[in-house]
Write a protein that holds these residues in place. Structure first.
Motif, PDB file in Angstrom:
ATOM      1  N   GLU A  98       0.841  -1.212   0.000  1.00  5.56           N
ATOM      2  CA  GLU A  98       0.000   0.000   0.000  1.00  5.56           C
ATOM      3  C   GLU A  98       0.873   1.259   0.000  1.00  5.56           C
ATOM      4  OE1 GLU A  98      -3.294   0.046  -0.431  1.00  5.56           O
ATOM      5  OE2 GLU A  98      -3.406  -2.131  -0.390  1.00  5.56           O
ATOM      6  N   LEU A  99       1.979   1.219   0.728  1.00  8.43           N
ATOM      7  CA  LEU A  99       2.897   2.362   0.762  1.00  8.43           C
ATOM      8  C   LEU A  99       3.414   2.671  -0.636  1.00  8.43           C
ATOM      9  CD1 LEU A  99       4.454   4.337   2.707  1.00  8.43           C
ATOM     10  CD2 LEU A  99       6.304   2.654   2.657  1.00  8.43           C
ATOM     11  N   MET A 100       3.780   1.636  -1.382  1.00  5.14           N
ATOM     12  CA  MET A 100       4.282   1.834  -2.741  1.00  5.14           C
ATOM     13  C   MET A 100       3.165   2.299  -3.687  1.00  5.14           C
ATOM     14  SD  MET A 100       7.419   1.429  -2.677  1.00  5.14           S
ATOM     15  CE  MET A 100       8.242   1.193  -1.130  1.00  5.14           C
ATOM     16  N   ARG A 101       1.969   1.767  -3.490  1.00  3.94           N
ATOM     17  CA  ARG A 101       0.844   2.167  -4.357  1.00  3.94           C
ATOM     18  C   ARG A 101       0.541   3.653  -4.223  1.00  3.94           C
ATOM     19  NH1 ARG A 101      -4.282  -0.502  -3.005  1.00  3.94           N
ATOM     20  NH2 ARG A 101      -5.033   0.448  -4.911  1.00  3.94           N
ATOM     21  N   PHE A 102       0.664   4.176  -3.024  1.00  2.00           N
ATOM     22  CA  PHE A 102       0.232   5.560  -2.772  1.00  2.00           C
ATOM     23  C   PHE A 102       1.381   6.499  -2.430  1.00  2.00           C
ATOM     24  CE2 PHE A 102      -3.487   2.881  -1.851  1.00  2.00           C
ATOM     25  CZ  PHE A 102      -4.345   3.398  -2.807  1.00  2.00           C
ATOM     26  N   ARG A 103       2.602   6.107  -2.769  1.00  2.00           N
ATOM     27  CA  ARG A 103       3.772   6.901  -2.360  1.00  2.00           C
ATOM     28  C   ARG A 103       3.747   8.325  -2.883  1.00  2.00           C
ATOM     29  NH1 ARG A 103       8.921   4.427  -5.524  1.00  2.00           N
ATOM     30  NH2 ARG A 103       9.874   6.358  -4.849  1.00  2.00           N
ATOM     31  N   SER A 104       3.174   8.571  -4.038  1.00  2.00           N
ATOM     32  CA  SER A 104       3.140   9.938  -4.581  1.00  2.00           C
ATOM     33  C   SER A 104       2.186  10.845  -3.802  1.00  2.00           C
ATOM     34  CB  SER A 104       2.754   9.917  -6.065  1.00  2.00           C
ATOM     35  OG  SER A 104       1.430   9.437  -6.205  1.00  2.00           O
ATOM     36  N   LYS A 105       1.306  10.244  -2.987  1.00  2.00           N
ATOM     37  CA  LYS A 105       0.331  11.030  -2.220  1.00  2.00           C
ATOM     38  C   LYS A 105       0.761  11.212  -0.758  1.00  2.00           C
ATOM     39  CE  LYS A 105      -3.522   9.734  -5.086  1.00  2.00           C
ATOM     40  NZ  LYS A 105      -4.097   8.548  -5.607  1.00  2.00           N
ATOM     41  N   ILE A 106       1.939  10.672  -0.419  1.00  2.00           N
ATOM     42  CA  ILE A 106       2.403  10.680   0.967  1.00  2.00           C
ATOM     43  C   ILE A 106       3.516  11.715   1.105  1.00  2.00           C
ATOM     44  CG2 ILE A 106       3.541   9.279   2.748  1.00  2.00           C
ATOM     45  CD1 ILE A 106       2.305   6.806   1.369  1.00  2.00           C
ATOM     46  N   ILE A 142       5.639  -3.172 -11.214  1.00  2.00           N
ATOM     47  CA  ILE A 142       6.219  -1.865 -10.857  1.00  2.00           C
ATOM     48  C   ILE A 142       6.321  -1.743  -9.336  1.00  2.00           C
ATOM     49  CG2 ILE A 142       5.800   0.640 -10.885  1.00  2.00           C
ATOM     50  CD1 ILE A 142       4.502   0.154 -13.699  1.00  2.00           C
ATOM     51  N   ILE A 143       5.283  -2.172  -8.626  1.00  2.00           N
ATOM     52  CA  ILE A 143       5.289  -2.142  -7.163  1.00  2.00           C
ATOM     53  C   ILE A 143       6.450  -2.977  -6.629  1.00  2.00           C
ATOM     54  CG2 ILE A 143       4.035  -2.868  -5.080  1.00  2.00           C
ATOM     55  CD1 ILE A 143       1.416  -2.177  -6.656  1.00  2.00           C
ATOM     56  N   MET A 144       6.631  -4.183  -7.150  1.00  2.00           N
ATOM     57  CA  MET A 144       7.719  -5.053  -6.693  1.00  2.00           C
ATOM     58  C   MET A 144       9.087  -4.446  -6.998  1.00  2.00           C
ATOM     59  SD  MET A 144       6.765  -7.444  -4.813  1.00  2.00           S
ATOM     60  CE  MET A 144       8.410  -8.128  -4.598  1.00  2.00           C
ATOM     61  N   ASN A 145       9.231  -3.822  -8.158  1.00  3.50           N
ATOM     62  CA  ASN A 145      10.507  -3.169  -8.484  1.00  3.50           C
ATOM     63  C   ASN A 145      10.802  -2.035  -7.507  1.00  3.50           C
ATOM     64  OD1 ASN A 145      11.024  -4.866 -10.632  1.00  3.50           O
ATOM     65  ND2 ASN A 145      10.124  -3.489 -12.153  1.00  3.50           N
ATOM     66  N   GLN A 146       9.787  -1.263  -7.152  1.00  2.00           N
ATOM     67  CA  GLN A 146       9.971  -0.169  -6.190  1.00  2.00           C
ATOM     68  C   GLN A 146      10.390  -0.724  -4.831  1.00  2.00           C
ATOM     69  OE1 GLN A 146       6.078   1.629  -6.447  1.00  2.00           O
ATOM     70  NE2 GLN A 146       6.836   3.327  -7.696  1.00  2.00           N
ATOM     71  N   ILE A 147       9.753  -1.802  -4.408  1.00  2.00           N
ATOM     72  CA  ILE A 147      10.094  -2.401  -3.119  1.00  2.00           C
ATOM     73  C   ILE A 147      11.532  -2.900  -3.130  1.00  2.00           C
ATOM     74  CG2 ILE A 147       9.626  -4.409  -1.624  1.00  2.00           C
ATOM     75  CD1 ILE A 147       6.609  -3.958  -2.318  1.00  2.00           C
ATOM     76  N   GLN A 148      11.947  -3.527  -4.221  1.00  2.00           N
ATOM     77  CA  GLN A 148      13.317  -4.031  -4.294  1.00  2.00           C
ATOM     78  C   GLN A 148      14.324  -2.886  -4.268  1.00  2.00           C
ATOM     79  OE1 GLN A 148      12.917  -6.511  -7.761  1.00  2.00           O
ATOM     80  NE2 GLN A 148      12.285  -8.271  -6.561  1.00  2.00           N
TER      81      GLN A 148
END
Length: 152
Positions: A98-106, A142-148
Motif C-alpha cells: 500500500e505504501l508503494m501504491r500511494f507513495r506519490s500522495k504521501i 512496478i510495485i515489486m521493483n519499487q520495493i526491491q
C-alpha cells in the motif's frame, strides 16, 4: 455507556475499542496501520479504516474510510493486540505494498521514516506474501521493483 449503542462494564474504554465495536468488519489501514505496527511515530489524526466497497459509509468524524473491492479487501488481514485490545489490521507486508501504491500522495518525510523502519525489519518480513499482494494490483511488477529498490 460510552456512546450511543456502545456499553462497557469497565469505566475507561478507549476510542480504539469503541471503533472496533462499532465497525467489527472494518480493518485498520493507512496511517493507523503504520502507527500500530510501529513503523512511524506520527499519531494519526483519524482512525483509517478499510471496508468492502458495498459496505455502508461510516458516518463518524473520527474515521477516514477507504473502500476496497472484495478480491483485494481480505488479503493481509490479521488480528493484532494493541494496548491489550484485539484489532483487525492489515499486516506489514500488505502495508508495504500500500505504501508503494500511494507513495506519490504521501509526504516525503513520512514516507522516508516508514521505509527506514521497513529496512530495519526485512528479516521478519515474508517477501513471498509481499509479492502475492503486489500482483493483486494492476501495476504489480512496478510495485515489486519499487520495493526491491527502496527496501531490499
Amino acid at each position: 455507556m460510552k456512546e450511543k449503542g456502545i456499553y462497557s462494564t469497565r469505566r475507561n474504554i478507549s476510542d480504539i475499542e469503541v471503533i472496533m465495536s462499532k465497525y467489527p468488519k472494518a480493518v485498520f489501514t493507512d496511517k493507523s496501520a503504520y502507527y500500530y505496527h510501529s513503523l512511524t511515530d506520527v499519531i494519526p489524526d483519524y482512525f483509517h479504516l478499510a471496508t468492502k466497497r458495498e459496505d455502508s459509509r461510516i458516518r463518524d468524524s473520527r474515521v477516514k474510510q477507504s473502500f476496497f473491492k472484495d478480491e483485494i479487501f481480505e488479503a493481509g488481514i490479521e488480528e493484532m493486540q494493541y494496548n491489550n485490545i484485539s484489532i483487525r489490521i492489515y499486516n506489514r507486508e500488505r502495508m508495504l505494498v500500500e505504501l508503494m501504491r500511494f507513495r506519490s500522495k504521501i509526504p516525503f518525510d513520512y514516507y522516508k521514516e516508514i521505509i527506514q523502519n521497513y529496512r530495519r525489519i526485512t528479516e521478519e518480513m515474508d517477501f513471498g506474501l509481499v509479492e502475492d499482494y503486489a500482483y493483486m494490483f494492476h501495476k504489480g511488477e512496478i510495485i515489486m521493483n519499487q520495493i526491491q529498490m527502496e527496501v531490499l
